[in-house]
Design an enzyme around this catalytic site. Structure first.
Site, PDB file in Angstrom:
ATOM      1  N   SER A  95       1.079  66.010 -12.258  1.00  0.00           N
ATOM      2  CA  SER A  95       1.241  65.983 -13.714  1.00  0.00           C
ATOM      3  C   SER A  95       1.245  64.534 -14.183  1.00  0.00           C
ATOM      4  CB  SER A  95       2.568  66.627 -14.123  1.00  0.00           C
ATOM      5  OG  SER A  95       2.897  66.229 -15.443  1.00  0.00           O
ATOM      6  N   HIS A 118      -2.990  67.725 -13.918  1.00  0.00           N
ATOM      7  CA  HIS A 118      -2.190  68.558 -14.831  1.00  0.00           C
ATOM      8  C   HIS A 118      -1.810  67.731 -16.058  1.00  0.00           C
ATOM      9  CE1 HIS A 118       0.448  72.005 -15.712  1.00  0.00           C
ATOM     10  NE2 HIS A 118       1.367  71.130 -16.073  1.00  0.00           N
ATOM     11  N   ASP A 174       0.311  67.633 -19.373  1.00  0.00           N
ATOM     12  CA  ASP A 174       1.435  68.257 -20.090  1.00  0.00           C
ATOM     13  C   ASP A 174       1.418  67.863 -21.556  1.00  0.00           C
ATOM     14  OD1 ASP A 174       3.393  68.067 -17.158  1.00  0.00           O
ATOM     15  OD2 ASP A 174       2.859  69.886 -18.261  1.00  0.00           O
ATOM     16  N   MET A 196       2.761  68.120 -25.195  1.00  0.00           N
ATOM     17  CA  MET A 196       3.991  68.502 -25.889  1.00  0.00           C
ATOM     18  C   MET A 196       3.944  68.006 -27.330  1.00  0.00           C
ATOM     19  SD  MET A 196       6.731  67.465 -22.936  1.00  0.00           S
ATOM     20  CE  MET A 196       6.431  67.912 -21.224  1.00  0.00           C
ATOM     21  N   HIS A 252      -1.781  72.086 -19.958  1.00  0.00           N
ATOM     22  CA  HIS A 252      -0.617  72.960 -20.174  1.00  0.00           C
ATOM     23  C   HIS A 252      -0.125  72.709 -21.588  1.00  0.00           C
ATOM     24  CE1 HIS A 252       3.885  73.730 -19.024  1.00  0.00           C
ATOM     25  NE2 HIS A 252       3.446  74.579 -19.934  1.00  0.00           N
ATOM     26  N   MET A 283       2.254  72.980 -24.397  1.00  0.00           N
ATOM     27  CA  MET A 283       3.610  73.288 -24.841  1.00  0.00           C
ATOM     28  C   MET A 283       3.668  72.966 -26.328  1.00  0.00           C
ATOM     29  SD  MET A 283       5.500  71.745 -21.492  1.00  0.00           S
ATOM     30  CE  MET A 283       4.059  70.769 -21.057  1.00  0.00           C
ATOM     31  N   MET A 295       6.931  78.655 -14.751  1.00  0.00           N
ATOM     32  CA  MET A 295       7.756  77.451 -14.921  1.00  0.00           C
ATOM     33  C   MET A 295       8.993  77.547 -14.033  1.00  0.00           C
ATOM     34  SD  MET A 295       6.195  75.469 -16.983  1.00  0.00           S
ATOM     35  CE  MET A 295       7.492  74.261 -17.235  1.00  0.00           C
ATOM     36  N   GLY A 299      10.896  65.420 -13.944  1.00  0.00           N
ATOM     37  CA  GLY A 299      12.064  64.974 -13.210  1.00  0.00           C
ATOM     38  C   GLY A 299      13.253  65.919 -13.186  1.00  0.00           C
ATOM     39  N   ASP A 345       5.314  75.217 -11.640  1.00  0.00           N
ATOM     40  CA  ASP A 345       5.355  73.965 -12.385  1.00  0.00           C
ATOM     41  C   ASP A 345       6.786  73.554 -12.708  1.00  0.00           C
ATOM     42  OD1 ASP A 345       3.840  72.959 -15.586  1.00  0.00           O
ATOM     43  OD2 ASP A 345       5.006  71.869 -14.093  1.00  0.00           O
TER      44      ASP A 345
HETATM   45  C1  DX5 Z   1       7.573  70.225 -17.884  1.00  0.00           C
HETATM   46  C2  DX5 Z   1       6.124  70.144 -17.432  1.00  0.00           C
HETATM   47  C3  DX5 Z   1       5.985  69.922 -15.950  1.00  0.00           C
HETATM   48  C4  DX5 Z   1       6.632  68.630 -15.504  1.00  0.00           C
HETATM   49  C5  DX5 Z   1       6.564  68.528 -14.008  1.00  0.00           C
HETATM   50  O1  DX5 Z   1       7.626  70.705 -19.205  1.00  0.00           O
HETATM   51  O2  DX5 Z   1       5.442  71.330 -17.751  1.00  0.00           O
HETATM   52  O3  DX5 Z   1       4.589  69.897 -15.616  1.00  0.00           O
HETATM   53  O4  DX5 Z   1       5.955  67.535 -16.056  1.00  0.00           O
HETATM   54  O5  DX5 Z   1       7.226  67.321 -13.681  1.00  0.00           O
HETATM   55  P1  DX5 Z   1       8.117  67.260 -12.362  1.00  0.00           P
HETATM   56  O6  DX5 Z   1       7.172  67.580 -11.223  1.00  0.00           O
HETATM   57  O7  DX5 Z   1       8.611  65.847 -12.336  1.00  0.00           O
HETATM   58  O8  DX5 Z   1       9.197  68.285 -12.523  1.00  0.00           O
HETATM   59 ZN    ZN Z   2       3.306  71.422 -16.972  1.00  0.00          ZN
END
Ligand code: DX5
Ligand code: ZN
Length: 221
Positions: free
Chosen positions: A9, A34, A36, A38, A68, A70, A139, A147, A177
């Site tokens: 990610s 990946h 992310d 948001m 992804h 969100m 998820m 993190g 994920d």
């Molecule tokens: C959280 C994201 C994940 C996250 C994964 O909302 O969808 O993809 O970035 O990060 P780690 O691997 O650090 O948990």
């Molecule tokens: Zn994600």
């Protein structure tokens, strides 16, 4: 041997050197990137838009980009990311007014379509969609941040989704994920996942090839 896909990610990458970071993880053995996305509306954080995806394509990244979303609403960003070079697009069903139509929209642009199940999202969202999906993203943290700690109950949920996929007879990828590390990736694979998102576990290391190799060793035990 089961094909496993490792998807770093970029949320945990150095955004000041994003092209180089993506080059580095791909050279280190990653399969998919990946993204992310948001919007500080559906989740309490803000990341990047389709322009970043387009910039990476213009920079020369040819690997699959797994977007992804969100975000809420979903459909306008599906269109923009598809046009910006996304390969796969997943969204949260709670964020779409018409889930079936959003799935169709993704696929009408030639992208693979995925549905994202939050820790509290029931599997009933798969009842009338699994026969249309290319992948399911489970998820293992609550969405919004990298993190975080892996939620252990995810393993049982992965097993249930894997059973549903097997029963469907369709070739549907199962992506997990959130909080994936070297020490829990095998348990996620044994529970049925075949695609693994890892942000901080990879980008917080200095040697990306070493940690990805450790993950592959765990997966192929
Ligand atoms: C959280 C994201 C994940 C996250 C994964 O909302 O969808 O993809 O970035 O990060 P780690 O691997 O650090 O948990
Ligand atoms: Zn994600």
């Amino acid at each position: 041997m089961q094909p496993y896909f490792i998807a770093p990610s970029i949320l945990s990458a150095d955004f000041a050197r994003l092209g180089e970071e993506v080059d580095a993880v791909l050279a280190a053995g990653a399969d998919v990137i990946h993204f992310d996305v948001m919007d500080n509306h559906y989740v309490p954080n803000l990341t990047f838009g389709p322009q970043v995806c387009q910039s990476l394509r213009d920079y020369g990244i040819t690997a699959d980009i797994d977007v992804h979303l969100m975000v809420k609403p979903v459909d306008s960003l599906i269109q923009m990311f598809a046009e910006a070079g996304a390969s796969m697009i997943s969204f949260h069903p709670e964020a779409s007014e018409h889930v079936d139509r959003s799935i169709q929209l993704i696929q009408s642009h030639g992208c693979k379509a995925g549905l994202v199940l939050n820790p509290a999202t029931p599997l009933t969202y798969l009842d009338y969609t699994l026969d249309k999906l290319d992948y399911v993203l489970v998820m293992s943290v609550n969405p919004g941040f990298g993190g975080q700690q892996f939620i252990p109950s995810t393993l049982d949920k992965l097993k249930q989704v894997r059973q549903r996929i097997e029963a469907s007879g369709r070739d549907i990828r199962l992506e997990v994920d959130g909080g994936i590390k070297v020490d829990n990736i095998r348990a996620a694979a044994e529970a049925g996942a075949d695609m693994f998102v890892a942000g901080s576990a990879i980008f917080n290391q200095t040697d990306y090839a070493q940690v990805i190799s450790q993950m592959r060793t765990e997966l192929n035990k």
